[in-house]
Scaffold this active site. Structure first.
Site, PDB file in Angstrom:
ATOM      1  N   ASP A 272      40.862  25.741  18.687  1.00 44.37           N
ATOM      2  CA  ASP A 272      39.637  25.692  19.281  1.00 44.37           C
ATOM      3  C   ASP A 272      40.034  26.125  20.770  1.00 44.37           C
ATOM      4  O   ASP A 272      41.014  26.056  21.197  1.00 44.37           O
ATOM      5  CB  ASP A 272      39.279  24.414  19.219  1.00 44.37           C
ATOM      6  CG  ASP A 272      38.830  23.992  17.948  1.00 44.37           C
ATOM      7  OD1 ASP A 272      39.279  24.519  16.888  1.00 44.37           O
ATOM      8  OD2 ASP A 272      37.879  22.884  18.067  1.00 44.37           O
TER       9      ASP A 272
ATOM     10  N   GLY B 162      41.126  31.358  16.427  1.00 43.04           N
ATOM     11  CA  GLY B 162      41.166  31.032  15.144  1.00 43.04           C
ATOM     12  C   GLY B 162      40.010  29.861  14.492  1.00 43.04           C
ATOM     13  O   GLY B 162      39.968  29.779  13.568  1.00 43.04           O
ATOM     14  N   ASP B 163      39.571  29.353  15.603  1.00 38.20           N
ATOM     15  CA  ASP B 163      38.562  28.338  15.454  1.00 38.20           C
ATOM     16  C   ASP B 163      37.476  28.385  16.395  1.00 38.20           C
ATOM     17  O   ASP B 163      37.007  29.296  16.883  1.00 38.20           O
ATOM     18  CB  ASP B 163      39.100  26.817  15.383  1.00 38.20           C
ATOM     19  CG  ASP B 163      38.837  26.013  14.374  1.00 38.20           C
ATOM     20  OD1 ASP B 163      37.331  25.820  14.345  1.00 38.20           O
ATOM     21  OD2 ASP B 163      39.247  25.409  13.319  1.00 38.20           O
ATOM     22  N   ASP B 164      36.574  27.075  16.408  1.00 39.64           N
ATOM     23  CA  ASP B 164      35.404  27.410  17.363  1.00 39.64           C
ATOM     24  C   ASP B 164      35.690  27.636  18.775  1.00 39.64           C
ATOM     25  O   ASP B 164      36.708  27.229  19.206  1.00 39.64           O
ATOM     26  CB  ASP B 164      34.732  26.005  17.301  1.00 39.64           C
ATOM     27  CG  ASP B 164      34.552  25.398  15.880  1.00 39.64           C
ATOM     28  OD1 ASP B 164      34.073  26.175  15.002  1.00 39.64           O
ATOM     29  OD2 ASP B 164      33.962  24.187  15.846  1.00 39.64           O
TER      30      ASP B 164
ATOM     31  N   SER C  90      35.105  34.423  16.503  1.00 35.75           N
ATOM     32  CA  SER C  90      35.900  33.557  15.849  1.00 35.75           C
ATOM     33  C   SER C  90      35.619  33.617  14.415  1.00 35.75           C
ATOM     34  O   SER C  90      34.432  33.765  14.169  1.00 35.75           O
ATOM     35  CB  SER C  90      35.720  32.196  16.211  1.00 35.75           C
ATOM     36  OG  SER C  90      36.015  31.138  15.572  1.00 35.75           O
TER      37      SER C  90
END
Length: 435
Positions: free
Chosen positions: A234, A254-256, A287
């Site tokens: 994140d 790779g995330d939010d 993302s």
């Protein structure tokens, strides 16, 4: 079901929300900013990491230098605080703590790089609002740069880099060889009056910037980078924190990109500290997960969030509000305005069945209250599904208002353009979806 307003009260609700947005906007030639909540301190006392034996050759371990420099700042407590200057070079180090009334200043070309030797990485207690590590029971690894109970801390510079070298941690996660939760890149706990600006953050082992139980936090003009397949990286996660300003930044992880949180199930309910007064403005990024998210850990409550002038490219979900049964807490008074989405699986998702639980002790009857979400002036292209709003049967979401939303693209297989259940509110000027 979501429906146009049928009463004067509903019209007044929307009008009030629009007026509120107008109130936070200035004239067209002004740059609206929330960064004034924390003034930038000019430190008269300045030291260099080189004064403590720091060597920026990319090989020498500088842990002793960083820890001694921070100790000097804490021990002498100069009036107005002290600036720690990091000259150009690559400074390899283990994790270290910051102290109050301190500026960590990275020159252009300066890199503070985490060692990939995980054997000596310190362990710390779990956060009380989580009750355990986020990935594993028990403690968790301390963040690469850490602080607890601090005041007046600045991390800034000339776009130098803080590099977590997270691939060793990502590989352990993939191989399921971790015994504890991975370290964040930056975590500040129980702290206030924080500025993070003009720095590049990259390759975090876990979440990148995590202010938790904090107040008066400004994050602006930062770049946050991690490979799109890096797990749980994140960008910025304000967590049980208040008066947070996030502006003018680029995030590709790779995330939010940004996820507002406030604790996990029974632990977050017991701790009872909400996230409130969060502003996210002029953010760009990509993302495979969400652009702007709330949740799913929201057991302490989340309220008064404004996200505006957001540009999202190649995302899983543009706007994602997520919670679950057992979470309890509340999500209320959220405004998303001026959001552009280009290439996404879903443009908007508001859902009550997202996220796991820390253990089997959570109360399945602890239902979250979700009400008062305004989403306006959202447009996008190449969006597979415009929106999915799925409330909770015994706790429907209320006061959800969509205005001037135009999300277009080729419809995904077995999907409706819009899917809504257990939710009430209003919809004005939604696009006619074109396949």
């Amino acid at each position: 079901m979501l429906r146009p307003w049928a009463s004067a009260g509903g019209v007044l609700f929307l009008a009030a929300a629009v007026l509120l947005l107008a109130g936070v906007s200035a004239a067209a030639d002004e740059v609206v900013t929330c960064s004034g909540i924390v003034p930038m301190s000019d430190r008269a006392d300045r030291i260099s990491i080189a004064d403590f034996g720091g060597v920026g050759d990319g090989r020498t371990l500088n842990t002793k230098a960083f820890r001694e420099a921070v100790y000097r700042i804490w021990h002498l407590a100069r009036p107005g605080g002290t600036l720690l200057y990091v000259p150009p070079g690559v400074y390899l180090t283990e994790s270290f703590n910051l102290t109050s009334h301190m500026t960590l200043y990275l020159a252009g070309g300066a890199v503070i790089k985490a060692t990939q030797d995980t054997s000596n990485w310190p362990l710390i207690a779990p956060l009380p609002s989580y009750g355990r590590g986020r990935e594993h029971p028990g403690g968790r690894y301390m963040s690469f740069i850490h602080g607890d109970g601090l005041q007046d801390v600045i991390i800034t510079g000339e776009n130098g880099t803080i590099d977590g070298q997270g691939d060793v941690w990502w590989n352990m996660w993939r191989q399921r060889s971790l015994s504890f939760t991975r370290p964040n890149l930056i975590e500040l706990v129980n702290s206030r009056d924080i500025i993070i600006s003009n720095v590049v953050f990259q390759n975090s082992p876990f979440w990148n910037i995590h202010p938790v139980y904090c107040s008066n936090v400004v994050v602006r003009n930062v770049t946050i980078l991690a490979p799109l397949d890096s797990p749980n990286t994140d960008g910025i996660d304000p967590d049980s924190s208040s008066n947070v300003c996030i502006e003018d930044s680029y995030i590709s992880v790779g995330d939010d990109l940004v996820s507002v949180k406030s604790g996990w199930d029974e632990y977050g309910i017991a701790y009872g500290r909400p996230s409130s007064n969060i502003t996210i403005r002029r953010l760009t990024g990509s993302s495979p997960f969400a652009g702007i998210a709330v949740g799913s850990e929201t057991s302490g409550g989340v309220e008064n969030v404004l996200a505006e002038n957001i540009n999202l490219y190649k995302v899983g979900v543009g706007i994602h509000v997520k919670t679950n049964t057992g979470r309890g807490g509340f999500i209320r008074n959220l405004t998303f305005s001026g959001v552009y989405v280009e290439t996404a699986r879903k443009g908007i998702k508001i859902s009550g069945d997202v996220g796991d639980h820390p253990d089997d002790k959570y109360d399945p009857n602890a239902l979250p209250v979700v009400k008062g979400i305004l989403i306006k002036d959202v447009w996008g292209t190449n969006v597979q599904q415009a929106g999915l709003i799925r409330g909770i049967k015994d706790a429907p979401f209320t006061g959800v208002c969509l205005s001037n939303v135009n999300l277009r693209g080729k419809l995904g297989p077995r999907e409706d353009p819009w899917s809504c259940s257990d939710v009430s509110g209003a919809a004005f000027k939604l696009c006619r979806y074109k396949i």
